[in-house]
Design a protein around this motif. Sequence first.
Motif, PDB file in Angstrom:
ATOM      1  N   MET A 196      39.475  43.155  44.562  1.00 34.34           N
ATOM      2  CA  MET A 196      39.434  44.622  44.548  1.00 34.34           C
ATOM      3  C   MET A 196      38.175  45.163  45.232  1.00 34.34           C
ATOM      4  SD  MET A 196      42.270  45.504  43.163  1.00 34.34           S
ATOM      5  CE  MET A 196      41.956  47.253  43.073  1.00 34.34           C
ATOM      6  N   ASN A 197      37.286  44.267  45.650  1.00 33.46           N
ATOM      7  CA  ASN A 197      36.005  44.652  46.269  1.00 33.46           C
ATOM      8  C   ASN A 197      35.125  45.461  45.323  1.00 33.46           C
ATOM      9  OD1 ASN A 197      36.309  43.379  48.831  1.00 33.46           O
ATOM     10  ND2 ASN A 197      37.742  45.004  49.399  1.00 33.46           N
ATOM     11  N   TRP A 198      35.227  45.171  44.046  1.00 31.05           N
ATOM     12  CA  TRP A 198      34.385  45.837  43.053  1.00 31.05           C
ATOM     13  C   TRP A 198      33.053  45.122  42.905  1.00 31.05           C
ATOM     14  CZ3 TRP A 198      38.388  46.867  38.562  1.00 31.05           C
ATOM     15  CH2 TRP A 198      39.290  47.861  38.977  1.00 31.05           C
ATOM     16  N   VAL A 199      32.999  43.880  43.343  1.00 32.49           N
ATOM     17  CA  VAL A 199      31.758  43.105  43.349  1.00 32.49           C
ATOM     18  C   VAL A 199      31.641  42.430  44.710  1.00 32.49           C
ATOM     19  CG1 VAL A 199      31.738  42.691  40.855  1.00 32.49           C
ATOM     20  CG2 VAL A 199      32.897  41.075  42.358  1.00 32.49           C
ATOM     21  N   GLU A 200      30.414  42.015  45.057  1.00 31.80           N
ATOM     22  CA  GLU A 200      30.194  41.427  46.379  1.00 31.80           C
ATOM     23  C   GLU A 200      30.534  39.949  46.438  1.00 31.80           C
ATOM     24  OE1 GLU A 200      26.349  42.325  47.977  1.00 31.80           O
ATOM     25  OE2 GLU A 200      26.457  44.396  47.284  1.00 31.80           O
ATOM     26  N   HIS A 201      30.354  39.226  45.326  1.00 29.61           N
ATOM     27  CA  HIS A 201      30.589  37.782  45.333  1.00 29.61           C
ATOM     28  C   HIS A 201      30.886  37.288  43.926  1.00 29.61           C
ATOM     29  CE1 HIS A 201      26.436  37.706  43.949  1.00 29.61           C
ATOM     30  NE2 HIS A 201      26.127  38.421  45.015  1.00 29.61           N
ATOM     31  N   GLY A 202      31.278  36.007  43.850  1.00 29.53           N
ATOM     32  CA  GLY A 202      31.689  35.419  42.583  1.00 29.53           C
ATOM     33  C   GLY A 202      30.615  35.432  41.513  1.00 29.53           C
ATOM     34  N   ALA A 203      29.369  35.193  41.911  1.00 24.85           N
ATOM     35  CA  ALA A 203      28.278  35.191  40.933  1.00 24.85           C
ATOM     36  C   ALA A 203      28.120  36.573  40.298  1.00 24.85           C
ATOM     37  CB  ALA A 203      26.975  34.749  41.589  1.00 24.85           C
ATOM     38  N   MET A 204      28.277  37.609  41.098  1.00 32.79           N
ATOM     39  CA  MET A 204      28.186  38.969  40.562  1.00 32.79           C
ATOM     40  C   MET A 204      29.360  39.248  39.622  1.00 32.79           C
ATOM     41  SD  MET A 204      27.756  42.516  42.641  1.00 32.79           S
ATOM     42  CE  MET A 204      27.610  44.069  41.788  1.00 32.79           C
ATOM     43  N   ALA A 205      30.552  38.762  39.981  1.00 28.24           N
ATOM     44  CA  ALA A 205      31.731  38.942  39.130  1.00 28.24           C
ATOM     45  C   ALA A 205      31.497  38.291  37.769  1.00 28.24           C
ATOM     46  CB  ALA A 205      32.968  38.354  39.804  1.00 28.24           C
ATOM     47  N   GLN A 206      30.967  37.065  37.775  1.00 23.93           N
ATOM     48  CA  GLN A 206      30.680  36.376  36.516  1.00 23.93           C
ATOM     49  C   GLN A 206      29.648  37.137  35.701  1.00 23.93           C
ATOM     50  OE1 GLN A 206      29.903  32.190  36.852  1.00 23.93           O
ATOM     51  NE2 GLN A 206      31.548  31.893  38.326  1.00 23.93           N
ATOM     52  N   PHE A 207      28.623  37.661  36.355  1.00 23.93           N
ATOM     53  CA  PHE A 207      27.567  38.395  35.675  1.00 23.93           C
ATOM     54  C   PHE A 207      28.105  39.640  34.971  1.00 23.93           C
ATOM     55  CE2 PHE A 207      24.400  41.809  35.696  1.00 23.93           C
ATOM     56  CZ  PHE A 207      23.408  41.230  34.910  1.00 23.93           C
ATOM     57  N   VAL A 208      28.914  40.448  35.678  1.00 23.90           N
ATOM     58  CA  VAL A 208      29.387  41.695  35.063  1.00 23.90           C
ATOM     59  C   VAL A 208      30.319  41.415  33.886  1.00 23.90           C
ATOM     60  CG1 VAL A 208      29.034  43.089  37.149  1.00 23.90           C
ATOM     61  CG2 VAL A 208      31.292  42.085  36.716  1.00 23.90           C
ATOM     62  N   VAL A 209      31.067  40.311  33.951  1.00 21.08           N
ATOM     63  CA  VAL A 209      31.937  39.934  32.829  1.00 21.08           C
ATOM     64  C   VAL A 209      31.080  39.481  31.649  1.00 21.08           C
ATOM     65  CG1 VAL A 209      33.712  38.329  32.025  1.00 21.08           C
ATOM     66  CG2 VAL A 209      33.928  39.387  34.276  1.00 21.08           C
ATOM     67  N   TYR A 259      39.402  44.898  29.546  1.00 20.31           N
ATOM     68  CA  TYR A 259      40.734  44.340  29.769  1.00 20.31           C
ATOM     69  C   TYR A 259      41.663  44.967  28.742  1.00 20.31           C
ATOM     70  CZ  TYR A 259      44.434  40.774  29.498  1.00 20.31           C
ATOM     71  OH  TYR A 259      45.634  40.126  29.473  1.00 20.31           O
ATOM     72  N   ASN A 260      42.620  45.763  29.214  1.00 22.04           N
ATOM     73  CA  ASN A 260      43.535  46.499  28.332  1.00 22.04           C
ATOM     74  C   ASN A 260      42.780  47.307  27.276  1.00 22.04           C
ATOM     75  OD1 ASN A 260      45.795  45.581  29.712  1.00 22.04           O
ATOM     76  ND2 ASN A 260      45.982  43.767  28.439  1.00 22.04           N
ATOM     77  N   GLY A 261      41.701  47.972  27.720  1.00 23.95           N
ATOM     78  CA  GLY A 261      40.950  48.880  26.856  1.00 23.95           C
ATOM     79  C   GLY A 261      39.876  48.243  26.000  1.00 23.95           C
ATOM     80  N   GLU A 262      39.742  46.921  26.040  1.00 25.12           N
ATOM     81  CA  GLU A 262      38.756  46.213  25.219  1.00 25.12           C
ATOM     82  C   GLU A 262      37.798  45.433  26.117  1.00 25.12           C
ATOM     83  OE1 GLU A 262      39.019  45.758  21.605  1.00 25.12           O
ATOM     84  OE2 GLU A 262      40.647  47.219  21.541  1.00 25.12           O
ATOM     85  N   LYS A 265      43.236  35.109  32.238  1.00 23.58           N
ATOM     86  CA  LYS A 265      44.415  35.213  33.096  1.00 23.58           C
ATOM     87  C   LYS A 265      44.988  36.625  32.992  1.00 23.58           C
ATOM     88  CE  LYS A 265      45.448  30.333  32.737  1.00 23.58           C
ATOM     89  NZ  LYS A 265      46.329  29.298  32.206  1.00 23.58           N
ATOM     90  N   VAL A 266      44.835  37.383  34.048  1.00 25.00           N
ATOM     91  CA  VAL A 266      45.330  38.757  34.102  1.00 25.00           C
ATOM     92  C   VAL A 266      46.763  38.707  34.633  1.00 25.00           C
ATOM     93  CG1 VAL A 266      44.930  41.050  35.045  1.00 25.00           C
ATOM     94  CG2 VAL A 266      42.983  39.569  34.516  1.00 25.00           C
ATOM     95  N   ARG A 267      47.675  39.349  33.903  1.00 24.92           N
ATOM     96  CA  ARG A 267      49.104  39.285  34.233  1.00 24.92           C
ATOM     97  C   ARG A 267      49.682  40.683  34.461  1.00 24.92           C
ATOM     98  NH1 ARG A 267      50.464  33.941  32.592  1.00 24.92           N
ATOM     99  NH2 ARG A 267      48.934  33.090  31.157  1.00 24.92           N
ATOM    100  N   LYS A 268      50.960  40.729  34.830  1.00 23.63           N
ATOM    101  CA  LYS A 268      51.636  42.006  35.062  1.00 23.63           C
ATOM    102  C   LYS A 268      51.479  42.933  33.864  1.00 23.63           C
ATOM    103  CE  LYS A 268      55.179  40.976  38.425  1.00 23.63           C
ATOM    104  NZ  LYS A 268      56.582  40.815  38.717  1.00 23.63           N
ATOM    105  N   ASP A 269      51.323  44.220  34.154  1.00 20.23           N
ATOM    106  CA  ASP A 269      51.179  45.310  33.189  1.00 20.23           C
ATOM    107  C   ASP A 269      49.812  45.373  32.517  1.00 20.23           C
ATOM    108  OD1 ASP A 269      53.776  46.322  33.674  1.00 20.23           O
ATOM    109  OD2 ASP A 269      54.622  44.867  32.276  1.00 20.23           O
ATOM    110  N   ASP A 270      48.904  44.451  32.844  1.00 15.86           N
ATOM    111  CA  ASP A 270      47.544  44.527  32.311  1.00 15.86           C
ATOM    112  C   ASP A 270      46.763  45.581  33.098  1.00 15.86           C
ATOM    113  OD1 ASP A 270      47.948  42.531  30.432  1.00 15.86           O
ATOM    114  OD2 ASP A 270      47.144  40.939  31.697  1.00 15.86           O
ATOM    115  N   VAL A 271      45.741  46.145  32.448  1.00 14.97           N
ATOM    116  CA  VAL A 271      44.863  47.120  33.086  1.00 14.97           C
ATOM    117  C   VAL A 271      43.428  46.615  32.955  1.00 14.97           C
ATOM    118  CG1 VAL A 271      43.995  49.495  33.045  1.00 14.97           C
ATOM    119  CG2 VAL A 271      46.412  49.039  32.590  1.00 14.97           C
ATOM    120  N   VAL A 272      42.715  46.580  34.066  1.00 13.86           N
ATOM    121  CA  VAL A 272      41.322  46.147  34.088  1.00 13.86           C
ATOM    122  C   VAL A 272      40.468  47.334  34.532  1.00 13.86           C
ATOM    123  CG1 VAL A 272      39.656  44.586  35.180  1.00 13.86           C
ATOM    124  CG2 VAL A 272      41.934  43.747  34.531  1.00 13.86           C
TER     125      VAL A 272
END
Length: 68
Positions: free
Chosen positions: A20-33, A40-43, A51-58
Amino acid sequence: MQTFSLKGEYIQLIQLLKVMNWVEHGAMAQFVVEEGLVKYNGEVDYRKRLKVRKDDVVEFDGQQVKII
């Protein structure tokens, strides 16, 4: 809200953040999580390999994506 078309059964949360280009790289993605900045689905969810699947909202940084 944006949408993301899932090509398989699921996509891992950190991969979705990169695609989604919300982060620049994998390390940043891990950090924000790990810091609890992603919802994930409001929580807050700390699982990087979630594992994000159909109908999930992030949500991250005021942005939302629904998996279709």
